[in-house]
Every structure is written in structure tokens, then in C-alpha cells.
Design a protein around this motif. Structure first.
Motif, PDB file in Angstrom:
ATOM      1  N   LYS A 324     -14.608  22.767  38.303  1.00  0.00           N
ATOM      2  CA  LYS A 324     -15.848  22.009  38.398  1.00  0.00           C
ATOM      3  C   LYS A 324     -17.028  22.790  37.832  1.00  0.00           C
ATOM      4  O   LYS A 324     -17.988  22.219  37.335  1.00  0.00           O
ATOM      5  N   THR A 325     -16.941  24.125  37.891  1.00  0.00           N
ATOM      6  CA  THR A 325     -18.086  24.937  37.470  1.00  0.00           C
ATOM      7  C   THR A 325     -18.436  24.708  36.010  1.00  0.00           C
ATOM      8  O   THR A 325     -19.607  24.580  35.652  1.00  0.00           O
ATOM      9  N   HIS A 355     -21.617  31.937  40.713  1.00  0.00           N
ATOM     10  CA  HIS A 355     -22.051  30.916  39.753  1.00  0.00           C
ATOM     11  C   HIS A 355     -23.037  31.497  38.776  1.00  0.00           C
ATOM     12  O   HIS A 355     -22.982  31.254  37.579  1.00  0.00           O
ATOM     13  N   ASP A 419     -23.468  22.489  44.824  1.00  0.00           N
ATOM     14  CA  ASP A 419     -22.057  22.812  44.942  1.00  0.00           C
ATOM     15  C   ASP A 419     -21.654  22.753  46.409  1.00  0.00           C
ATOM     16  O   ASP A 419     -22.459  23.040  47.290  1.00  0.00           O
ATOM     17  N   GLU A 420     -20.408  22.394  46.649  1.00  0.00           N
ATOM     18  CA  GLU A 420     -19.898  22.281  48.021  1.00  0.00           C
ATOM     19  C   GLU A 420     -20.879  21.481  48.866  1.00  0.00           C
ATOM     20  O   GLU A 420     -21.354  21.932  49.901  1.00  0.00           O
ATOM     21  N   GLY A 577     -15.262  28.600  46.902  1.00  0.00           N
ATOM     22  CA  GLY A 577     -15.576  28.816  45.503  1.00  0.00           C
ATOM     23  C   GLY A 577     -15.273  30.145  44.848  1.00  0.00           C
ATOM     24  O   GLY A 577     -15.337  30.235  43.643  1.00  0.00           O
TER      25      GLY A 577
HETATM   26 MG    MG Z   1     -16.236  25.802  42.852  1.00  0.00          MG
END
Ligand code: MG
Ligand code: ADP
Length: 718
Positions: A324-325, A355, A419-420, A577
Motif C-alpha cells: 500500500k505504501t 514511511h 495509514d492504518e 507496518g
Molecule cells: Mg503499511
């Protein structure tokens, strides 16, 4: 000045009604019984069967209080067929008086036979006056301050006063409806006072048509309210983020998308002969891998959305490790090449850090400046970052919750990525949306999650959300082998670790939270760290837990990421992650204490490279001979499947939707009657009916939502 309105003082009963949410007549009408009591018939004792719940009508022939074996009231009654003893261990004088010799009474309870004849323990008694009721007696959910008899009265009067006219036109029920002939009024009147010949099981399991009608109504209300909020959002404006075209550089804020959408795009770089590729294409070209088909599809979905002048509201779901990143990075690149700012917020500092590292590595070579914001930052660095963000020099901002703090001023935030997302609440999402630097515009919102939402839940709770799904993993991954190992065989696990290390691989060892360890007597991470260090001489074993200072955490994490640390003992701080492809073994200690989606997330930390990976679930039954039922169900699910969607489905089954989503997101008890597991067909109908009702009978739709959701509708839209 007008006098302040006088607020009438509320009685305790009124307050109790408020507490139950019973304010309007319709609320009372929709307050349905938990169960029923049958007071409609009288059974003669001579016809009674052992253990049966019956009501008798009889005359008191004897009454005494005995002290042995303990103090009790014994009342003998005769119904003309046989005699029965009523036994009360706690009683007030009033009861004694009501059950005086000669009184004619009705008593309801379980009869038991014995050598002294029939007895009833603590029966419900009342004078035998008046007709027998013709319907079952409802027993309502209530609170201590609100006696059942009083509640019955107010519910009955609410039911008689409430407007119960149908809001679903008959043709909609008939055409595609699930063939439920019952009208709302009929259904409610029946459920409050069912005829005694009803099959009680159909009321218990809510399969009775009257229940079906109510569940259908409830689901329709939920769908309508979500659809309304989706349509309201469609009226908001957002910056148009087109992939780069010549003359890019300034955001074409609010401008309609140009007609020639499909023309090949080339960013103009004045002064250069060769036109440079747009940023996102440069990024694609620089990646060490090619996107999977699923990644390409979701990037296209996002690119399409953010090129519209209405805010995107999209959930990107994909199993752990699905990639997804990079999708987020591409979305950021498109946003930035349109001249706007993008922010990415992650729930933990470690994850945000990771990230940041990745995005910087990908985007800085393309000339994009990135700012970094966290709570633990030094003031000076922070000031510098804030300035970069405010001036717009930093096109990308990555950070934790710090991103949504008051001080942070964006120049032109246009795309917000979370994210998340399940780790954030509604308020935090709203705060990020409000960070936009433009008057009258909303940023596009992309939420990412590795906890996929099962279809029925997505349809129900997220009907106002668009969902993109990455449903394939990048090629070359070998499936993770999962093993369940009893804590007593810990040594074998250490052996296994040695094997992995010998092959140059790395290992995670996850322990439950340190905070809880004192109370729950868990082996804590520190102890395990010491043990493993001793058992693995010459191996660098690191420790990571939430109480460590941030700088130390980062130092440990980077040693592990760079492959200079063989084993990382950690609490669940690594849960979300973290991406270290060389790690091939994940050991989870006290796996029985973790939630299912958490276990799956943790397992997803391995199997990220080409090496065969394994996950060992160490469990302990403590003093009990076996694991508890839900713990076993969770661990079994882990053994049986690697598929995040299947895991999510099972998790939903084990926990129920409220807990699955977290009360914060589900708006607590949003569905009172319907059950997503069994009522999927009703949900499907409601989903299709909602837009039709809203378009063709908007007044009925309004009425329906007001009736069902009343004051809560606003909350649901947040
Ligand atoms: Mg991730
Ligand atoms: P998640 O969806 O769990 O956030 P990540 O974005 O962390 O997953 O990606 C997991 C790993 O897979 C990363 O190392 C990433 O670089 C890699 N990856 C992503 N997409 C691909 C792809 N198409 N081919 C090969 N590797 C990929």
C-alpha cells in the motif's frame, strides 16, 4: 431580555427513560421486549409436569413463617385439583398480607414435584382479579430505577400515540422486497403483545416476519443516512489534482478538469529541451519492481478521484504486505505534480519514521522536499519543519498525530493520507480534513488499512465510503508457515531461531504489553530479552518496548532494519507496518492473549521477501487444562488461513461488529436489531432501496431516518 426557559425537574423515572434513550413516543414503540411471559392461561396442578413453567389460580389454605432450616415463608394453595407449596426466602410483610389465608391468587413459576407434593420457589404472585390477558406479557430491557410494570405502561402509551404509518411504499416492499407482508404498525403491535400461540423460537432468534420487518426498517435507515451524508459530501468542493500537464506548477484549484483527460501528459520544464516525465511516472520508472495489476488498478481509482472537484473519501484496503505504501507514494506524486501539498499520517512514530524513510528515498531524488513532524521532535527542528510546511516548500509532510496539531499550517494541503486508519478516531480524521489551506475547499482523503472490512460490514458501516482493494500480493512471496507451539517447548523455538540466524535471516519475538504484565503475570519483554541474549551468545539481540525513549527506539529499529541485529524482542509496538524483508521468523509469545487481526498483522511482518518464512504462536494455558474457546478459535483461524480477508471474516464472527470496528468507529450500538451475519439479504435489499426511496420519495426517506435515528443521525455522519 427573554427569561431563560424553565427546565422542568426530571423525576428519577424520567431520567432512567432518558438513559435508555426513550425520549419520543417512537423511541418507546421501538423499545422491544427481551422476552415474554405467558400469563394468558391457567394450568391445573393435576395437569402440570415436573419442571414446567406454569401459572396457577388457587386459594391460600395455609401460611406460615418457619425458621428452620432457614427463615422462609411457606404458603399452601389449593386450586381444586391439587395442593402446592409456595416458598419464599425473602419477603416483605406486604407479600405475607397479600397471601393471607383465604386469598384467591395467581402464581407463576416453575413447579417441582417432591414427596411433599408440588412446590414453587419464589413464584410471581398477584390477586386473581380481572380477565386473563389475551397476549403474552412483554419483559423489556430496563435499568434499576425503572420497574418493569411502569415501563410496560409507558411503552404501551408510547406505542398507542406514536405515528407508525409506513415509510416504505408498498410497491417497494412487494417488488423486490424480501416478501415481508407485515406493516410497521402491525409488526410493532405484535412484538409488544404477541398472541400466545406464536412459536416463541421465531421471536427469540428474530426470524419472525414481524422482526424481519423491523430489521429491514433499521437497515434501511442506516443506508439512507449514509447515503445522505455521501450526497452532502458530494456538494463540497476539493482541489482538482490532475496528473501533470504542460504549465503545471500551480494548483488549478476548483477548476473543472480539462476536456482532454486522456491526452498523454508531459510536464513542461522551461529551459530544458527534453520534456521531463511527470513525477509519478518518474517514480514508477525508478522503482525496483513493477506494480501488480491490483496496485495499478487502485492507483487509477485514486487518480481518477482526486482529479474531480469533489473530495475523495476512499478506503484503500489490502492485506499486510500487499504494497500500500507505494500506492500512497504515487498518489502523493500526482498531488505534488499538480502543485499541491500532501500529508501522510501514521499511528506510531516508528511507522511514520519508516514511511518517511521510504518516501524520502523515493521522492527526494525527484526534487520533492519532505517535512517530518512528530511529538518527540526538538523545538528547533520542529520550528523549521513548520516553516517549510507553511511556506509550501515542503510538498510532502509525514508524521504522527503531530500533523493535526493546531500549530501546523499548510500552504495548500490537498491530499491527506491516513495509514492504518482504524487506529485513528473520527475526530482525528475530521481534524486532518480541516487542515486544508484553501478557503471553502476540502482535501481529498485516502485512508489505508491492513484490516480488511468484510463485505457486509463495508456495505453497512461504510456505505458512504468508496473502497479500493489490493487483492493480490507482489509476486515471489512464499506463503508463511504458521505453527502452534506450547510454551513448554520454548527451547525448540530457540533452536529454530539459531537455524534462521545461521542462514543470515532475522527474527522477531513479540511479547504482550509490559504495562499489563504485572497484572497478568506475563513474561515480559525484558525477561525474554535477557533469556534470548543468554541463549544466543554472539548474536545481537535488541529490545523494543513502548516505554523506551524515542531516540533509543529509533536506534534499535534502524539496527534491525539494516540487518545488524539478529533478533528483535519487542512488545506490540512493531505491530503495524514495519517492513524488514530479511526477517523470516516471527515468534509470538502468549499468542492466546492477542486479538485475531493483531496476530495476523504481526505475522505479516515476515514473508516480505523471497525467503520461506514462518510464524510460531507460542501459547500457554496457564493454570487451566486447555485454552479458552475464543482463544482457541483465534489460533485455529491463524493456522488455517493466511488470507487477511478470511481472517477479517472470522474475526467478525468471533467478536461481532461493534468490537470489530471499535466502539469509536461503529457509533456504539448502531444496529440494535439487525445482525449482519444473518441478515445479509435484508441489507442487500436496503442498499438498493435507499437511493430509490431518497430519489422518488424524499419526504418518506426523511421521515424514515428521523423516526429511526432521531438525534443520533448527525453523529453518524462525522
Ligand atoms: Mg503499511
Ligand atoms: P503494506 O501493504 O503492508 O503497507 P508495504 O507497502 O509495506 O505493504 O509493502 C511490503 C513490501 O513489498 C515492501 O518491501 C514493498 O517495497 C514491497 N512491494 C510493494 N509493491 C511491490 C511490487 N509490486 N513488487 C514487489 N515488491 C513490492
Amino acid at each position: 431580555m427573554p427569561a431563560p426557559p424553565s427546565t422542568p425537574v426530571k423525576s428519577p423515572m424520567q431520567k432512567a427513560l432518558d438513559k435508555l434513550g426513550l425520549r419520543r413516543d417512537i423511541d418507546l414503540a421501538l423499545h422491544l421486549p427481551l422476552r415474554y411471559e405467558d400469563e394468558t392461561r391457567i394450568t391445573r396442578l393435576v395437569d402440570a409436569r415436573e419442571g414446567e413453567h406454569i401459572q396457577i389460580e388457587a386459594t391460600v389454605v395455609d401460611s406460615e413463617v418457619t425458621l428452620r432450616p432457614r427463615r422462609q415463608l411457606l404458603v399452601r394453595v389449593d386450586d381444586g385439583s391439587e395442593v402446592c407449596t409456595l416458598r419464599f426466602f425473602s419477603f416483605y410483610p406486604a407479600l405475607q398480607k397479600a397471601l393471607a389465608i383465604g386469598a384467591r391468587i395467581r402464581a407463576r413459576g416453575e413447579v417441582k414435584g417432591g414427596f411433599q407434593g408440588w412446590t414453587m420457589m419464589h413464584p410471581v404472585t398477584r390477586p386473581a382479579t380481572g380477565e386473563l390477558p389475551t397476549a403474552l406479557t412483554p419483559v423489556y430491557p430496563t435499568v434499576a430505577a425503572l420497574p418493569q410494570a411502569y415501563l410496560r405502561k409507558v411503552v404501551a402509551s408510547g406505542l398507542s400515540r406514536a405515528d407508525l404509518s409506513d415509510t416504505i411504499p408498498a410497491h417497494m416492499m412487494a417488488r423486490s422486497g424480501p416478501q415481508i407482508a407485515w406493516h410497521l404498525r402491525q409488526a410493532l403491535q405484535f412484538l409488544h403483545h404477541p398472541a400466545p400461540d406464536v412459536a416463541l423460537a421465531t421471536l427469540d432468534d428474530h426470524s419472525h416476519p414481524a422482526w424481519q420487518r423491523l430489521k429491514l426498517e433499521e437497515l434501511l435507515a442506516q443506508q439512507l443516512s449514509q447515503l445522505q451524508s455521501k450526497r452532502e459530501r458530494a456538494l463540497l468542493r476539493a482541489p482538482v489534482l490532475q496528473p501533470a500537464t504542460p504549465h503545471a506548477g500551480l494548483p488549478r484549484v476548483g477548476a473543472p478538469p480539462p476536456a482532454a483527460l486522456s491526452e498523454p501528459v508531459e510536464a513542461a520544464c522551461p529551459g530544458h529541451d527534453k520534456p521531463a516525465l511527470p513525477l509519478h511516472e518518474q517514480l514508477l520508472a525508478a522503482l525496483p519492481f513493477t506494480l501488480t495489476a491490483a496496485q495499478r488498478r487502485v492507483v487509477a481509482e485514486i487518480a481518477h478521484d482526486i482529479a474531480q472537484p469533489v473530495p475523495m473519501y476512499r478506503l484503500l484496503q489490502g492485506d499486510v504486505g500487499a504494497g500500500k505504501t507505494v500506492v500512497a507514494a504515487l498518489a502523493a506524486a500526482i498531488c505534488i505534480e499538480a502543485g499541491a501539498q500532501c500529508a501522510l499520517m501514521a499511528p506510531t512514530e516508528i511507522l511514520a519514521q519508516q514511511h518517511f524513510g521510504k518516501l524520502v528515498a523515493w521522492l527526494e531524488p525527484l526534487g520533492i522536499q519532505t517535512a517530518w513532524l512528530t511529538g518527540s521532535q526538538k523545538t528547533k527542528e520542529r520550528r523549521h519543519m513548520l516553516a517549510l510546511i507553511e511556506s509550501g516548500e515542503a510538498a510532502l509532510v509525514v508524521g504522527t498525530h503531530a500533523v493535526i496539531q493546531d500549530k501546523v499550517q499548510f500552504k495548500q494541503l490537498s491530499l491527506a493520507i491516513i495509514d492504518e486508519q482504524h487506529r485513528f478516531g473520527v475526530a482525528q480524521r475530521l481534524a486532518l480534513r480541516q487542515k486544508i489551506g484553501y478557503e471553502g475547499l476540502e482535501p481529498h482523503l485516502l485512508m489505508m488499512t491492513a484490516t480488511p472490512i468484510p463485505r457486509t460490514l463495508a456495505m453497512s458501516y461504510y456505505a458512504d465510503l468508496d473502497v479500493s482493494t489490493i487483492d493480490e500480493l507482489p509476486p515471489g512471496r512464499t506463503p508463511i508457515v504458521t505453527k502452534l507451539v506450547n510454551e513448554t517447548r520454548r527451547n525448540e523455538v530457540v533452536e529454530r531461531i539459531r537455524g534462521q540466524l545461521a542462514q543470515g535471516r532475522q527474527v522477531y519475538w513479540v511479547c504482550p504489553l509490559i504495562e499489563e504484565s504485572e497484572a497478568l503475570d506475563l513474561t515480559n519483554a525484558t525477561e525474554t530479552h535477557a533469556q534470548l541474549s543468554a541463549a544466543l551468545p554472539g548474536v545481537r539481540v535488541g529490545l523494543l518496548h513502548s516505554r523506551m525513549p524515542q531516540a533509543e527506539k529509533q536506534a534499535v529499529m534502524s539496527l534491525f532494519t539494516q540487518g545488524q541485529m539478529g533478533v528483535l524482542v519487542s512488545t506490540t509496538v512493531i505491530e503495524v507496518g514495519v517492513d524488514v524483508p530479511n526477517a523470516s521468523l516471527m515468534v509470538i509469545e502468549h499468542a492466546e492473549r492477542f486479538g485475531l487481526s493483531q496476530l495476523h498483522q504481526l505475522r505479516g511482518r515476515v514473508g516480505r521477501g523471497a525467503a520461506a518464512s514462518a510464524c510460531v504462536l507460542l501459547y500457554s494455558t496457564g493454570d487451566a487444562p486447555r485454552l479458552g474457546e475464543t482463544a482457541r478459535a483465534r489460533l485455529t483461524a491463524m493456522l488455517e488461513t493466511n488470507d487477511g480477508f478470511e481472517i477479517a471474516r472470522r474475526d467478525l464472527e468471533i467478536r461481532g461488529p461493534g468490537e470489530f470496528l471499535g466502539a469509536r468507529q461503529s457509533g456504539a450500538a448502531m444496529l440494535r436489531f439487525a445482525d449482519l451475519a444473518t441478515d445479509a439479504h435484508l441489507l442487500e435489499w436496503a442498499r438498493q432501496a435507499a437511493p430509490r426511496l431518497l430519489d422518488q420519495h424524499s419526504e418518506l426517506a426523511e421521515k424514515h431516518v428521523a423516526r429511526w435515528l432521531g438525534g443520533t443521525a448527525e453523529y453518524l455522519k462525522a
